[in-house]
Every structure is written in structure tokens, then in C-alpha cells.
Scaffold this motif. Sequence first.
Motif, mmCIF file in Angstrom:
data_model
loop_
_atom_site.group_PDB
_atom_site.id
_atom_site.type_symbol
_atom_site.label_atom_id
_atom_site.label_comp_id
_atom_site.label_asym_id
_atom_site.label_seq_id
_atom_site.Cartn_x
_atom_site.Cartn_y
_atom_site.Cartn_z
ATOM 1 N N LEU A 1 27.572 -13.373 -49.319
ATOM 2 C CA LEU A 1 27.091 -12.128 -48.739
ATOM 3 C C LEU A 1 27.526 -10.881 -49.493
ATOM 4 O O LEU A 1 26.745 -9.968 -49.690
ATOM 5 C CB LEU A 1 27.577 -12.020 -47.286
ATOM 6 C CG LEU A 1 27.021 -13.065 -46.324
ATOM 7 C CD1 LEU A 1 27.594 -12.841 -44.938
ATOM 8 C CD2 LEU A 1 25.508 -13.011 -46.290
ATOM 9 N N GLY A 2 28.761 -10.873 -49.951
ATOM 10 C CA GLY A 2 29.299 -9.671 -50.579
ATOM 11 C C GLY A 2 28.548 -9.255 -51.833
ATOM 12 O O GLY A 2 28.556 -8.084 -52.203
ATOM 13 N N VAL A 3 27.906 -10.202 -52.515
ATOM 14 C CA VAL A 3 27.230 -9.887 -53.776
ATOM 15 C C VAL A 3 25.732 -10.151 -53.692
ATOM 16 O O VAL A 3 25.061 -10.287 -54.699
ATOM 17 C CB VAL A 3 27.841 -10.691 -54.942
ATOM 18 C CG1 VAL A 3 29.247 -10.209 -55.233
ATOM 19 C CG2 VAL A 3 27.840 -12.190 -54.629
ATOM 20 N N CYS A 4 25.207 -10.204 -52.493
ATOM 21 C CA CYS A 4 23.798 -10.545 -52.313
ATOM 22 C C CYS A 4 22.906 -9.327 -52.557
ATOM 23 O O CYS A 4 23.201 -8.250 -52.044
ATOM 24 C CB CYS A 4 23.625 -11.033 -50.873
ATOM 25 S SG CYS A 4 22.057 -11.811 -50.567
ATOM 26 N N PRO A 5 21.787 -9.505 -53.325
ATOM 27 C CA PRO A 5 20.869 -8.374 -53.478
ATOM 28 C C PRO A 5 20.375 -7.913 -52.109
ATOM 29 O O PRO A 5 20.116 -8.748 -51.231
ATOM 30 C CB PRO A 5 19.703 -8.948 -54.287
ATOM 31 C CG PRO A 5 20.203 -10.209 -54.897
ATOM 32 C CD PRO A 5 21.307 -10.709 -54.021
ATOM 33 N N GLN A 6 20.227 -6.626 -51.936
ATOM 34 C CA GLN A 6 19.914 -6.102 -50.605
ATOM 35 C C GLN A 6 18.637 -6.694 -50.005
ATOM 36 O O GLN A 6 18.576 -6.982 -48.818
ATOM 37 C CB GLN A 6 19.802 -4.574 -50.654
ATOM 38 C CG GLN A 6 19.782 -3.955 -49.264
ATOM 39 C CD GLN A 6 19.485 -2.464 -49.296
ATOM 40 O OE1 GLN A 6 19.386 -1.868 -50.352
ATOM 41 N NE2 GLN A 6 19.354 -1.884 -48.119
ATOM 42 N N GLY A 7 17.616 -6.898 -50.842
ATOM 43 C CA GLY A 7 16.346 -7.417 -50.321
ATOM 44 C C GLY A 7 16.488 -8.781 -49.693
ATOM 45 O O GLY A 7 15.719 -9.177 -48.810
ATOM 46 N N GLN A 8 17.476 -9.528 -50.166
ATOM 47 C CA GLN A 8 17.669 -10.911 -49.744
ATOM 48 C C GLN A 8 18.400 -11.004 -48.407
ATOM 49 O O GLN A 8 18.395 -12.049 -47.772
ATOM 50 C CB GLN A 8 18.466 -11.620 -50.856
ATOM 51 C CG GLN A 8 18.440 -13.128 -50.821
ATOM 52 C CD GLN A 8 19.107 -13.710 -52.057
ATOM 53 O OE1 GLN A 8 19.091 -13.114 -53.128
ATOM 54 N NE2 GLN A 8 19.704 -14.878 -51.923
ATOM 55 N N TYR A 9 19.053 -9.917 -47.994
ATOM 56 C CA TYR A 9 19.935 -9.950 -46.836
ATOM 57 C C TYR A 9 19.280 -9.328 -45.603
ATOM 58 O O TYR A 9 18.639 -8.279 -45.701
ATOM 59 C CB TYR A 9 21.235 -9.211 -47.194
ATOM 60 C CG TYR A 9 22.215 -9.065 -46.057
ATOM 61 C CD1 TYR A 9 22.716 -10.187 -45.417
ATOM 62 C CD2 TYR A 9 22.625 -7.815 -45.629
ATOM 63 C CE1 TYR A 9 23.601 -10.068 -44.361
ATOM 64 C CE2 TYR A 9 23.520 -7.673 -44.583
ATOM 65 C CZ TYR A 9 24.004 -8.807 -43.949
ATOM 66 O OH TYR A 9 24.879 -8.679 -42.909
#
Length: 498
Positions: free
Chosen positions: A248-256
Motif C-alpha cells: 500500500l505505501g508505494v502503490c500508484p494512486q490510481g490503483q488504490y
Amino acid sequence: MLISSFVTLSLLASQASLALAKANLPPIPADKSTPIHQRLSLTAPQTISVAWNTYEKLAKPCVQYGESESSLTQTACSTSSVTYKTSRTWANSVRIDGLKPATKYYYKIVSTNSTADFFQTGREAGDMTPFTMVTLADLGVVGPDGYTLNGDASKRDTIPQVDPSLEHTTISQLAKSVADYEFIIHPGDLAYADDWQEKTHNQGDGQNAYEAIIEQFYDQLAPVSGRKPYMVSPGNHEADCIEGGYKLGVCPQGQYNFTDFMNRFGAISPAAYPSSSQNAAAIANAKKARSLAVPPFWFSFDYGQVHIAMIDTETDFTNSPDGPGTTLDAGNFGSVGQQMAFLEADLASVDRSVTPWVIVAGHRPWYTAGSGACKPCQAAFEKTLYKYGVDLAAFGHVHNLQRYAPVYNNTADAAGYNNPKAPMYVVIGGAGNIEGHSSITPRQSYNEFAYNDSFGYGTLTFHNRTHLEVKFINSVNGSVLDQSMLYKEHKDNFVNQS
Ligand SMILES: *[C@@H]1O[C@H](CO)[C@@H](O)[C@H](O)[C@H]1NC(C)=O
Ligand SMILES: *[C@@H]1O[C@H](CO)[C@@H](O)[C@H](O)[C@H]1NC(C)=O
Ligand SMILES: *[C@@H]1O[C@H](CO)[C@@H](O)[C@H](O)[C@H]1NC(C)=O
Ligand SMILES: *[C@@H]1O[C@H](CO)[C@@H](O)[C@H](O)[C@H]1NC(C)=O
Ligand SMILES: *[C@@H]1O[C@H](CO)[C@@H](O)[C@H](O)[C@H]1NC(C)=O
Ligand SMILES: *[C@@H]1O[C@H](CO)[C@@H](O)[C@H](O)[C@H]1NC(C)=O
């Protein structure tokens, strides 16, 4: 579906900036007003919303339209042009109101580099003209970042154009048969951009790989979604930062947390249509449903003979699989109990003398062969579907095609297809994506069809107030894999089987 074997790729984020060249990002057109990712939606009666993306923000997105291709005399505009931090594109949308129902219009997105296309508007509630709609789910990108098949290019049509080299059997078949159905519902899992790490050449590309896949997918879908209303609801892949161990900490924003999904479909999905019934309680319930709807998560619309409710099986109910604090840690999108209150009011509002048929669609099934049944979904939704006499429920998540005889509480309805009280269920998650097919065993006795040999989708043909024909289509060549007819008397204007 969720892949269960995680690989640890914890260094990916820090490597992302070192490996930009690897992502297959589509080329940015010289004219950045060029429309891409065209998609249509039924947002309200006598309305079509047109959405598209551009590689620049538009101050005033506009669409010209008219009933003749040579005279697009009317224009609708908005100021809706939205993006998110890690996206290369802006999602633009324009709502065209005051259209005639079931009428062909030509439209041209206003740009220095665009061409005209056409759509047909939705049918008014109560229009009993027979029609066919498509239902599919779990459809991913094709090409170097997604799956490929050894297809036969000669089988593919050119209008609308789907690049044959993509071997995209489902999108090609939908393009080829575009005159045979009026709209599509897709309950969850679009693109599979979160699966970027499944291809080793993507590893190290981080958000660029994600954005490359999501852009490619909506490029591939546009020949279909720019011609037919394409109604979506959320699946786990719209909120998935965990596959392959990408944290979660490094997830691209669109993916979250459904960010890209909301960006593309938030402004164009309906809430709930005003009731077309004369009944005061129906009118009040439809109004209540409208106030509780949270598009594009849960919402409803009417189309001719049918009322369709799209539900969110990911968040916003007790023990929802992707809610806050779960692995995917997404939602909530409403207050406690809001989605269930919406569904109650929405289904209670349906006057069967206006729309005899009621369909519910969501992502995770509770009746499925093999694994993947969502028990919390069953606990949350099944009683309500039964109570209001829902005729058919369609789910994805499991990557195959399945048909269930009408069933309630894991017990087949003794009436079978002959005026059952329980809903008939289908799984339509076999449209094709990088994760391939799912197993079709074990099967319950009331599972009457299960297929995982090639990709496919479902069609629903509403013949009249008593007959609904359900087919599964093989995407490879359009052949019918399975065919059944549901008979419902629909003699009560309001169903309440509690
Ligand atoms: C115009 O649009 C087409 C696709 O519709 C695209 O291939 C082309 O690059 C665009 N032209 C410019 C100058 O951007
Ligand atoms: C997801 O987004 C919604 C709406 O923007 C927000 O209310 C919710 O708190 C977010 N959930 C998480 C876990 O960040
Ligand atoms: C569902 O079936 C179980 C037994 O299989 C039974 O105990 C339960 O009461 C049933 N629930 C409903 C709502 O009919
Ligand atoms: C299709 O289902 C069969 C039977 O369950 C299973 O053996 C097979 O592995 C499945 N195929 C795929 C690709 O999952
Ligand atoms: C309804 O459609 C079915 C299937 O096409 C047909 O057999 C039946 O006769 C129709 N019923 C009426 C009342 O037209
Ligand atoms: C369609 O393709 C399937 C293989 O996926 C094949 O078994 C079937 O015979 C084909 N049908 C036609 C009509 O070509």
C-alpha cells in the motif's frame, strides 16, 4: 479473482524511476485534444453521457450531436475534466439531456482531431420492444502487458476497428456483433492494470506500468464503449495494491481505493431513475433509492422491460471483502448500512406492470463452481434479492461461464425455470484477462452449465413480460455455448416474498 501466490517485489517503487523505458506507454498524440477512451453511459432517462480522456486538461469539454451525421446542430458542454496525481490523462464528460428515447444520434467530441460516431438512446421504462443486452466481467488488457492468444485475424471485423494483432477475442466479438445488443453491463474487474508485475518486463516500472496498461485497455475498449452504453460497477482489481506483494505505501494512486475507476465512471453513472409507476409507495421508494445511491458503486437504471441494480460486493456491508482494514483496505463510500438501504428501497420501488424484469449485477458471486464464493456477500444480499423476486443475478470474479437454476439458501427452487420464486444466477467472469481461466469443479447439483475452455460472455434477451432468454457466447467465433429460457408470470405489480 485474486492471485494467492505473492512474490516479494519490495524494491519496485524505488526502481521505478530507473526503468521508464520498459513500460509500453501509448504514444501521446501531437494534438493533445485528441479524444481517447470514449465511453457512453445511461445517466438518466432521455440522457446519454459521453466520457473520454485526453492528454491535457480541457477547460470546456463539448460534444456536438444530432440525428443526422451531416448536421450535428446541437452542442452540450461541461467543465468536468478530472485527473489524479499519477495519471497521464484527464477524464472528461458531458451529459446530453432531452434526447428522444430509443433513437439513433450521431455525435462528435469537439476536438481539432476527432470524427463522428453514433449511439442509440435508452428505451423508456415500460417500452416492451424485445432487445438483447450483454453481460460480462473480468475483462483485461490484451497485448505485451496482458494476455495473448493465437487467434485467426481473418475472423475479425474492421468496423469498429479493433487491431487484429491484439487478438482480443471478447472485444473483437463485441465489436463484430455490435448491432445485436443495445448496451453492456460489466460488474467489476476492468483492465487488470494492477497485475502489471505478472509480466517480467514490467517489473521495476511501478506506476508507469500501471498507467500503460490502464491506457491500453481503455484504448482497446473504445470501439465498443464509444458505441454502446457501458455500465460498470466495482471489482477487487479496481482497488488492488497487494497482488505480487506490491504494498500500500508505494502503490500508484490510481490503483488504490478505486481511484481510477471513480475518475472514469463517477461523473457518468446513474443514481436511480425516477419511478414511472403510478403507485405512491413506488415513487417514494425510487426517490429514497436515488438519495442513497453512490454511483459508480451502487446505483440502478431502467431500460425498456427491465430494471437493473448494480451493487458493490467489495465494500460497504458487514464483513465486505475489501472494506477498511482488510487486505485491500478500500471504501467505505457510504454511511453504515447505506448500500443495503439503497437496495431495499430500489427493489421495493419496482412496479412490474412497468418493468416486469429485475436484474441485479455485482462482482463477487455466492453461487459458483470451484472456489471464490463470497459468503459475506450471500449473507448481506441474498435475502433481499429473494424478497423482491429478482429474476436473474449476474456476477464475475470467477473466470469462467456458469449457469445456475433458480436457487435460494443453497437449495434449488422446485419450480426450476417455470415461474420460480428464487433468482436464476449466472457467472460471466470468463471474458478474458491475464490471469486466465478458473476451475469449474466442484459443482453443486443446481449448477447446470460451467465452461472454461475459451473466453466468452453472456447475453440476455428480453422477449416479452414472461420470457427471458439467457445465452453464453464463445468469444472466439460467436457460437452459442449454452442457451436457456426463464419463464416468469410476473402477475403481481409488486413482489414481496418476505
Ligand atoms: C489524430 O487522432 C488519431 C487517432 O484518432 C491519432 O492517431 C493521431 O495521432 C492524431 N493526430 C495528431 C496530430 O495528434
Ligand atoms: C476511499 O475513498 C473514499 C471516498 O473518497 C473515502 O471516503 C475513504 O475513506 C477511502 N478509504 C480509504 C481506506 O482510504
Ligand atoms: C437456510 O437453510 C438452512 C439449512 O440449510 C436453515 O437452517 C436456514 O434456516 C435457512 N435460512 C432461510 C432464511 O431460509
Ligand atoms: C478448467 O476446469 C477444470 C475442471 O475444474 C480444471 O481442471 C482446469 O484446470 C480448468 N482450467 C483452467 C485454465 O483453470
Ligand atoms: C413471449 O416470448 C416467447 C419467446 O419468444 C414466446 O414463446 C411467447 O409466445 C411470447 N408471449 C407472448 C404473450 O407473446
Ligand atoms: C467455435 O470455436 C470453438 C472452439 O473455441 C469450436 O469448438 C466450435 O466448433 C466453433 N464453432 C463454430 C461455429 O465455428
